[in-house]
Scaffold this motif. Sequence first.
Motif, mmCIF file in Angstrom:
data_model
loop_
_atom_site.group_PDB
_atom_site.id
_atom_site.type_symbol
_atom_site.label_atom_id
_atom_site.label_comp_id
_atom_site.label_asym_id
_atom_site.label_seq_id
_atom_site.Cartn_x
_atom_site.Cartn_y
_atom_site.Cartn_z
ATOM 1 N N LEU C 50 0.844 -1.198 0.000
ATOM 2 C CA LEU C 50 0.000 0.000 0.000
ATOM 3 C C LEU C 50 0.876 1.244 0.000
ATOM 4 N N LYS C 51 1.965 1.179 0.782
ATOM 5 C CA LYS C 51 2.897 2.317 0.791
ATOM 6 C C LYS C 51 3.504 2.508 -0.586
ATOM 7 N N VAL C 52 3.878 1.409 -1.231
ATOM 8 C CA VAL C 52 4.441 1.519 -2.581
ATOM 9 C C VAL C 52 3.433 2.207 -3.498
ATOM 10 N N LEU C 53 2.164 1.808 -3.385
ATOM 11 C CA LEU C 53 1.141 2.430 -4.238
ATOM 12 C C LEU C 53 1.000 3.913 -3.926
ATOM 13 N N GLY C 54 1.014 4.241 -2.640
ATOM 14 C CA GLY C 54 0.894 5.647 -2.249
ATOM 15 C C GLY C 54 2.063 6.462 -2.780
ATOM 16 N N MET C 55 3.266 5.892 -2.659
ATOM 17 C CA MET C 55 4.449 6.600 -3.148
ATOM 18 C C MET C 55 4.370 6.753 -4.659
ATOM 19 N N THR C 56 3.865 5.711 -5.320
ATOM 20 C CA THR C 56 3.731 5.792 -6.777
ATOM 21 C C THR C 56 2.816 6.952 -7.165
ATOM 22 N N LEU C 57 1.753 7.148 -6.399
ATOM 23 C CA LEU C 57 0.855 8.268 -6.703
ATOM 24 C C LEU C 57 1.609 9.597 -6.590
ATOM 25 N N CYS C 58 2.477 9.695 -5.578
ATOM 26 C CA CYS C 58 3.269 10.922 -5.430
ATOM 27 C C CYS C 58 4.193 11.105 -6.626
ATOM 28 N N PHE C 228 -2.196 8.086 4.279
ATOM 29 C CA PHE C 228 -1.260 8.727 3.337
ATOM 30 C C PHE C 228 -1.603 8.370 1.896
ATOM 31 N N PHE C 229 -2.092 7.158 1.705
ATOM 32 C CA PHE C 229 -2.501 6.777 0.358
ATOM 33 C C PHE C 229 -3.620 7.700 -0.114
ATOM 34 N N TRP C 230 -4.595 7.902 0.772
ATOM 35 C CA TRP C 230 -5.707 8.803 0.414
ATOM 36 C C TRP C 230 -5.194 10.203 0.125
ATOM 37 N N ALA C 231 -4.307 10.663 1.015
ATOM 38 C CA ALA C 231 -3.780 12.024 0.818
ATOM 39 C C ALA C 231 -3.049 12.133 -0.503
ATOM 40 N N SER C 232 -2.276 11.095 -0.847
ATOM 41 C CA SER C 232 -1.538 11.119 -2.103
ATOM 42 C C SER C 232 -2.504 11.138 -3.280
ATOM 43 N N ALA C 233 -3.548 10.311 -3.180
ATOM 44 C CA ALA C 233 -4.527 10.270 -4.266
ATOM 45 C C ALA C 233 -5.197 11.632 -4.413
ATOM 46 N N LEU C 234 -5.538 12.221 -3.281
ATOM 47 C CA LEU C 234 -6.190 13.536 -3.320
ATOM 48 C C LEU C 234 -5.257 14.565 -3.944
ATOM 49 N N ALA C 235 -3.989 14.520 -3.514
ATOM 50 C CA ALA C 235 -3.027 15.490 -4.052
ATOM 51 C C ALA C 235 -2.864 15.299 -5.549
ATOM 52 N N LEU C 236 -2.788 14.049 -5.983
ATOM 53 C CA LEU C 236 -2.647 13.787 -7.418
ATOM 54 C C LEU C 236 -3.865 14.325 -8.166
ATOM 55 N N GLY C 237 -5.063 14.035 -7.599
ATOM 56 C CA GLY C 237 -6.281 14.512 -8.251
ATOM 57 C C GLY C 237 -6.294 16.021 -8.365
ATOM 58 N N LEU C 238 -5.998 16.695 -7.260
ATOM 59 C CA LEU C 238 -6.018 18.162 -7.262
ATOM 60 C C LEU C 238 -4.932 18.727 -8.173
ATOM 61 N N GLY C 239 -3.750 18.117 -8.091
ATOM 62 C CA GLY C 239 -2.639 18.587 -8.923
ATOM 63 C C GLY C 239 -2.974 18.434 -10.399
ATOM 64 N N TYR C 240 -3.560 17.295 -10.724
ATOM 65 C CA TYR C 240 -3.930 17.039 -12.119
ATOM 66 C C TYR C 240 -4.923 18.089 -12.592
ATOM 67 N N LEU C 241 -5.903 18.341 -11.723
ATOM 68 C CA LEU C 241 -6.939 19.330 -12.045
ATOM 69 C C LEU C 241 -6.300 20.703 -12.258
ATOM 70 N N LEU C 242 -5.419 21.072 -11.341
ATOM 71 C CA LEU C 242 -4.766 22.381 -11.425
ATOM 72 C C LEU C 242 -4.018 22.514 -12.738
ATOM 73 N N PHE C 243 -3.208 21.513 -13.047
ATOM 74 C CA PHE C 243 -2.372 21.622 -14.240
ATOM 75 C C PHE C 243 -3.206 21.509 -15.513
ATOM 76 N N ALA C 244 -4.243 20.670 -15.455
ATOM 77 C CA ALA C 244 -5.105 20.564 -16.628
ATOM 78 C C ALA C 244 -5.736 21.931 -16.917
ATOM 79 N N TRP C 245 -6.126 22.603 -15.839
ATOM 80 C CA TRP C 245 -6.708 23.943 -16.008
ATOM 81 C C TRP C 245 -5.649 24.915 -16.535
#
Lengths: 246, 654, 394
Positions: C50-58, C228-245
């Motif tokens: 799970l940590k590996v997955l979370g880090m991958t999201l980062c 942390f996995f959730w936080a990473s996913a959230l950050a990725l989602g928000l970051g993606y949204l920001l940059f897409a915009w």
Amino acid sequence: MSALLEVSGVSVTFDGFRAINNLSISIGEPELRAVIGPNGAGKTTFMDIVTGKTKPDEGRVLWGEASQNLLGMSESAIARAGIGRKFQKPTVFEDQTVRENLAMALRNKRGPFDVLLYKTNRHARARIAELAEEIGLSDHLPRRAGDLSHGQKQWLEIGMLLAQDPRLLLVDEPAAGMTPAEREHTTELLTRAAQTRAVVVIEHDMEFIRRLNCKVTVLHEGSVLAEGSLDHVTQNQQVIDVYLGR
Amino acid sequence: MPFRTLMFRALALVALAIVALPGPARAQDALQPALQAFADDLASPSRRTIESVVITLIEQDHPNIGEFLRRYSAREVVQRPEDGLFFYAEDAGALVRLVDIDSGEAVAEVSSRDVTQIRTNSGVQRVIAAALVPLELNAPERERRMAALDAISRSPDASQIAPLAESVERETDASLKTRKERLLLLLQAQFAQDRAVQLSAIAALGGDTSIEARGVLNRLTATVTEVALALPEGANIARVLNVGTDLTEAAAYELLVSAALAEPAQTPAMLREVLAENIVDGRVGGVPVGRLSDPAARIEAYEALEAAGTVPPRAAPDEAAQAVAAHVFFDRYTLDDAEITAAAQAALDSTQQAIAAYQVADLVLDGLSLASIFFLAAIGLAITFGVMGVINMAHGEFIMMGAYTGYVVQLFIPDYTISLLVALPLAFLVTFGAGVAMERSVIRHLYKRPLETLLATFGISIALQQLAKNIFGTQARPLTAPDWLGGALQINDIVGISTIRVAIFVLALIFLALLLYILKRTRLGLEVRAVTQNPGMAASMGINPDRINMLTFGLGSGIAGIAGVAIGLYAQVTSEMGANYIVQSFMTVVVGGVGNVWGTLAGASLIGFLQKGIEWFNPSNTLAAQTYMVLFVILFIQFRPKGIVALRGRAAGD
Amino acid sequence: MAKTTLAPKKGFLSENPSVLRFLGLLTVFTLIVTALAEGFGAGVISTSFLKVLGMTLCLCLIAVAMDVVWGYCGILSLGHFAFFGLGGYGIGMWLMYARTEGIVRTSLANAPIPATEGEVRDAIASQIFSVVGSTELPFIWGFAHSLTLQLLLIVLVPGLLALVFGWLAFRSRVTGVYLSILTQAMTLALSLYLFQNDTGLRGNNGLSGLQNIPGLLHLPQSTIALWFFWASALALGLGYLLFAWLVSGKFGSVVRAIRDNENRVRFLGYHVESYKLVVFTATAIVSGIAGALYYPQAGIINPAEIAPITSIYLAVWVAIGGRGRLYGAVIGAATVSLLSSWFTGGGAPNIDLGFYRIVWTDWWLVLLGLGFVAVTLFFPKGIGGLFDYLVRKP
């Protein structure tokens, strides 16, 4: 007719080669001016200096009623001051649509945050449609600019120039590689633009210049050789010597 | 007793004759009989009597007398009570092995109680040492004279001055003579009785950068930091220390404490301990323990204890400052003679100047050698970058490849000189081949996309690095330099450079000349320059740009291979060695300006000298030097984005 | 994106369906992983994975930032992992300080006299820095006691560094390969600086024990990993949204124009340097945030993480995934980093050729390097480009 652009005593040297030698030119507003001259006469370098791409070794370039000094300003600031330029080789953003190309050139605030928060509006859309109409690309707005024909790219670039709404247009060989019909259209575009603003055209093609029917400046070895109507300059013995060779 | 002694002597003589006859030493050269003549004085030596004995013995000029006296002085000689003979005693476990003085053969092993050890006291030892010095100093063998000089410089003292001065006259060997003269100066500077001699010797040592001379001068000018209420009268003061500038107030107070002029200040830890000792019912001096996490409350508690008389009074806050202010702090010379210390100080100052000059010279040498390494590492990169606009991230791996080629060659050819001669061209060939292969298979497809070349070559770089790891292991491999490259060119104690670095410098010079020749004087060079300036025009004039690109890339890679051998000779060969040079090489190229051999030279010199220069300010920290170096490069590019030697005009592109 | 200026008053998301699709997929992925995670119940996914997955999201998040700066703005930055590392150090300082403070306070609680704040600070300093032979708290740790301030630094330090560096580099018109080398030099300088023992960040020991979150020590790692996995996913989602915009609309249009011909953009009157600076700084800040989420999951950070090579790997991920499309960066980062941990973690079966045994832990990098060359040569648009091709085909 007051002077919009005042170039006086400008010289520039590249590695010992004097590309521009004590050049003085004055452009009024509105005015259509053709600049001709043999290869290496300094035509393009003259535009480089006005648009801030090349810094001259000496001389002055003054702009507008307030006689603003253009030397020392960045290219983008000069462009914002109201000088638009079309390059010899058409340079449009090929990966973007005609509409995006035009939208980018539209006269708006240019700061990054202004652009980031920019919302397109009815006025802008109308202006783009109007420009597209003028350059004959109304049907091509959603197309990639890279897919246009050579002539269409030239027009798009002129359209982008017009979209900037500049007071001075510098146009480098607009008719190169165009069919006669396309030339006709280009002449029309330029003369129309010159009714409200200053337009400087660099061209080799005498026929094209004759059709522009305007004052002509002949450059040779970096300075002005003759100036006046086309008929006037073509009768100048020096000009004949330069063009025909001795 | 006399009778017994006589009888023993007679017996001993007989015995000696028997023992000595088969030996190589002729009887009249034998030392034992001569010793027996002074047996009593030798058996119980005293400072008063030993001198004449020693001098007589030395005058008799026995070959072994030097060794005997040394061992005698070192209490290694014993006397056998039965016959009065002297022997060298050696440790043999519980027993003592007796060794014959003349033949050097073991005679017997006896208990230590069966022989009399001769105890030479320090007075006797001094006499013997002094007597030995002239003996050895004038010994016929050069080695012995040298050993005597070594002995003197190891433990110099006043008694050596006279014999040394005397032996200088007699010395025939020029180099030993200068050495003796210097040693004499060193001795005179320290011990001469005659003040004029001492002063002139000290003055003569000024500017001498050898460690010995500096050691002597440093000893003469040694100081101790002291403190007193007022400057002591007549003391030889080096300087008065200013509290605040020369030493901190805390350090000054510590001096006071160690001179027993003040009580140690109360540290917070001491305060806490005192309070902890005085906890009564959860309170200290009426203050609840819980409040004592506040420093102010701690002081309050202590003051309460103080008022109750439980603890000694606390120092007033400015007591330390007052105590410091009331005293003078000064450096005092350990020598009281002001004239000597002043002369020594002056001599030391002039030495410092000489040292500074030599250090600059040394720094220049270091910088030069680093610059030539950077030049070698970067020039191949500069060629490919300049001519083809291609960034080769695998350049470092070509360096590594060259180094491993050298290593493999050494596995097959044990002679280091021959293997080096084979390795250099072979490394060139191997990396030339690798470079050409890479250019043909990858890079030529990417000429239109320079940034992607950077990435593709990076891919090759990690693959090559891992491949090297798989083949050669992660352990560092040696690439041994031949002996004639092993030494160092030591000009004096300060300036020196290892021969290998000189060789690398020479190699760099050769490559500079070779490249200039190839680019300026050969057909290939002409075509390369043509392609650099205008590929389209060059192609239309019948130059095959493909061929030129291939050769250029091969050339650049080949030079990297040779650089690899050179670097491998003084650094270790590992799969990561290339990666260590690649960023530096990039910076060299960028700083120097692209596409120009002189530019690379300028870049390498700038970076090499600068790095050494920065290291000089902070020699303990190479990492910091590199950090500042990189920062400098970043700033430099701000002012000269195109490098030191920039192409100008239209050729520069835009 | 073609419709940007044509479509009247439509929302950003409806104009960019791919963003919506990506966010949907991310949500589904997060939910599935959560359901299978050890900390939640099913226990199919171990905490370490799970940590590996979370880090991958980062890593995906910083890859998206890299894609914006390189794929859209044309700046091949070889320095974004420096910002990532700075973010990691930023959070690591607080984690280490706060946790050591807890330990110190517990051990001092038994002392007869309660400790003063100064004594606590000294004890913390000597605990943290004894490894580099120091007992003093360096001044850069001045904010380490406060999570809020340290979080602020995570944004400010990479942001300011990017701003200053970018300003210097862009104003002198360093472009292309030169700029890449310059960013690489910046990264090298930073990592060399951090490698020193006396610069206050424990030299090559780095900061460790970051997986222990002060105040949450009573919770099992499985739960914290999930958070942390959730936080990473959230950050990725928000970051993606920001940059897409950021890259859509007119700003994106200008940025892409800068990539293709920055001189022409200048003559249109745009101050190119400011645009680059905005993009460079924004992506640096996001990289710092990604790092701040990554290292508590990794547990340790040291200067080697900032070495120039890691930033090149980042470029490799983005290139493999496909530049100029944000989801491409995500695909690239996820694929390569997961494959990498599969191969180097011994997950991949070794191949016996009879005469030679291919051990993947030894050969993975060779494979990656050559694979990367192949992608550059044959699929310049990366995996994302393959996607486009498949979608357009029918």
